[in-house]
Enzyme design. Structure first.
Site, mmCIF file in Angstrom:
data_model
loop_
_atom_site.group_PDB
_atom_site.id
_atom_site.type_symbol
_atom_site.label_atom_id
_atom_site.label_comp_id
_atom_site.label_asym_id
_atom_site.label_seq_id
_atom_site.Cartn_x
_atom_site.Cartn_y
_atom_site.Cartn_z
ATOM 1 N N HIS A 1 12.692 -1.368 26.458
ATOM 2 C CA HIS A 1 13.672 -2.453 26.649
ATOM 3 C C HIS A 1 12.978 -3.740 27.066
ATOM 4 O O HIS A 1 11.775 -3.784 27.299
ATOM 5 C CB HIS A 1 14.734 -2.035 27.672
ATOM 6 C CG HIS A 1 14.253 -1.998 29.091
ATOM 7 N ND1 HIS A 1 14.867 -2.699 30.111
ATOM 8 C CD2 HIS A 1 13.229 -1.331 29.678
ATOM 9 C CE1 HIS A 1 14.255 -2.466 31.259
ATOM 10 N NE2 HIS A 1 13.265 -1.644 31.024
ATOM 11 N N HIS B 1 0.849 -1.195 0.000
ATOM 12 C CA HIS B 1 0.000 0.000 0.000
ATOM 13 C C HIS B 1 0.882 1.243 0.000
ATOM 14 O O HIS B 1 2.113 1.152 0.114
ATOM 15 C CB HIS B 1 -0.991 0.007 1.165
ATOM 16 C CG HIS B 1 -0.440 0.417 2.490
ATOM 17 N ND1 HIS B 1 0.510 -0.313 3.171
ATOM 18 C CD2 HIS B 1 -0.711 1.491 3.279
ATOM 19 C CE1 HIS B 1 0.782 0.284 4.327
ATOM 20 N NE2 HIS B 1 0.061 1.394 4.405
ATOM 21 N N HIS C 1 1.444 5.560 1.197
ATOM 22 C CA HIS C 1 1.147 6.654 2.115
ATOM 23 C C HIS C 1 1.344 7.977 1.384
ATOM 24 O O HIS C 1 2.456 8.508 1.335
ATOM 25 C CB HIS C 1 2.062 6.597 3.349
ATOM 26 C CG HIS C 1 1.620 5.652 4.405
ATOM 27 N ND1 HIS C 1 2.299 5.474 5.595
ATOM 28 C CD2 HIS C 1 0.551 4.810 4.474
ATOM 29 C CE1 HIS C 1 1.681 4.572 6.340
ATOM 30 N NE2 HIS C 1 0.621 4.152 5.675
ATOM 31 N N ASP D 1 -2.081 -0.072 10.536
ATOM 32 C CA ASP D 1 -1.299 -0.947 9.649
ATOM 33 C C ASP D 1 -0.686 -2.091 10.432
ATOM 34 O O ASP D 1 -0.714 -3.247 9.995
ATOM 35 C CB ASP D 1 -0.182 -0.155 8.968
ATOM 36 C CG ASP D 1 -0.676 0.814 7.910
ATOM 37 O OD1 ASP D 1 -1.812 0.660 7.426
ATOM 38 O OD2 ASP D 1 0.094 1.740 7.567
ATOM 39 N N HIS E 1 22.976 -5.435 28.098
ATOM 40 C CA HIS E 1 21.555 -5.103 27.995
ATOM 41 C C HIS E 1 21.385 -3.803 27.225
ATOM 42 O O HIS E 1 22.075 -2.814 27.493
ATOM 43 C CB HIS E 1 20.916 -4.973 29.377
ATOM 44 C CG HIS E 1 19.432 -4.746 29.331
ATOM 45 N ND1 HIS E 1 18.554 -5.670 28.821
ATOM 46 C CD2 HIS E 1 18.670 -3.688 29.704
ATOM 47 C CE1 HIS E 1 17.320 -5.206 28.899
ATOM 48 N NE2 HIS E 1 17.363 -3.989 29.425
ATOM 49 N N CYS F 1 16.550 -8.649 24.444
ATOM 50 C CA CYS F 1 16.712 -7.196 24.329
ATOM 51 C C CYS F 1 17.273 -6.796 22.972
ATOM 52 O O CYS F 1 16.916 -5.725 22.444
ATOM 53 C CB CYS F 1 17.571 -6.654 25.470
ATOM 54 S SG CYS F 1 19.269 -7.278 25.545
#
Length: 240
Positions: free
Chosen positions: A193, A61, A63, A74, A181, A114
């Site tokens: 996170h 599609h 935009h 969407d 992390h 993460c």
């Protein structure tokens, strides 16, 4: 096929839509949404016709409003189809994988962790990053996977003073272990996170405990192309 998609998108001031057949052909469809200037809907009859032509491998599609990321609606519809979605905008095409919603993920190291969240969030914002193998405990073996892969994939460190939304914060939550992390800095001093402490992926304040554990902050060289609306629209879709 790319040219056909772009020509179709340029043919209307409304959103156009279609289905990609066998990864090599666009089946143009009629947009039957009541508000076609901002949304699209493919009729059941168009979908069935496309299925008769071959395998539907993606949804296409456009935009017209020059927003090059998937909207919240969407994203909801994409996850129903379980298909890649191609978006024509600003004279180019972006291809979005049907990644799970960013919020509410259950942690599984190496599969849904993460880095997966960081990679998928960047994907929704327009920057694609590679996956990399990571066996549990790499942070205790001196493998230093985060810092090596950031440096190898066009990220550079920035100071805390210069940090801006979209930057990646690397935390060192365990004394004597590698930084292991990642968090994405969002607006209003929030972070996105997913940790391994039994929590679902989430958005929360960049609180003092996180600041104390921050090892470094990194920015992609294409940060100007990072459209954080991709994250915010997905969050709105999950919260709908």
């Amino acid at each position: 096929m790319t040219e056909d998609c772009l020509d179709f998108a340029a043919s209307s001031a409304d959103e156009v839509c279609g289905l990609i057949i066998d990864d090599r052909r666009l089946q143009r469809c009629q947009n039957v949404h009541p508000f076609p200037s901002t949304s699209f809907r493919i009729s059941d009859s168009d979908w069935l016709t496309a299925e008769q032509q071959g395998e539907i491998t993606a949804v296409f599609h456009s935009h017209p409003a020059a927003i090059p990321v998937l909207s919240g609606n969407d994203r909801r519809q994409q996850l129903i189809t379980r298909l890649p979605w191609w978006l024509a905008c600003n004279g180019s095409i972006r291809k979005f994988r049907p990644v799970p919603h960013l919020l509410g993920r259950k942690f599984e190291h190496g599969v849904m962790d993460c880095y997966t969240l960081f990679r998928d969030a960047y994907h929704l914002c327009g920057i694609d990053l590679p996956d990399f193998d990571r066996a549990a405990g790499w942070w205790l073996r001196g493998e230093n996977l985060y810092l090596k892969n950031l440096a190898a994939n066009d990220f550079h460190p920035v100071t805390a003073r210069d940090a801006q939304p979209g930057d990646v914060i690397i935390r060192q939550p365990f004394t004597g272990a590698d930084p292991c992390h990642s968090m994405i800095l969002l607006g209003s001093n929030m972070v996105l996170h997913h940790d391994c402490a039994g929590h679902l992926s989430r958005r929360e304040p960049y609180r003092q405990a996180f600041i104390k554990q921050t090892h470094s902050i990194w920015r992609h060289e294409q940060c100007s192309s990072l459209d954080l609306r991709g994250i915010y629209e997905d969050i709105s879709a999950k919260s709908y």
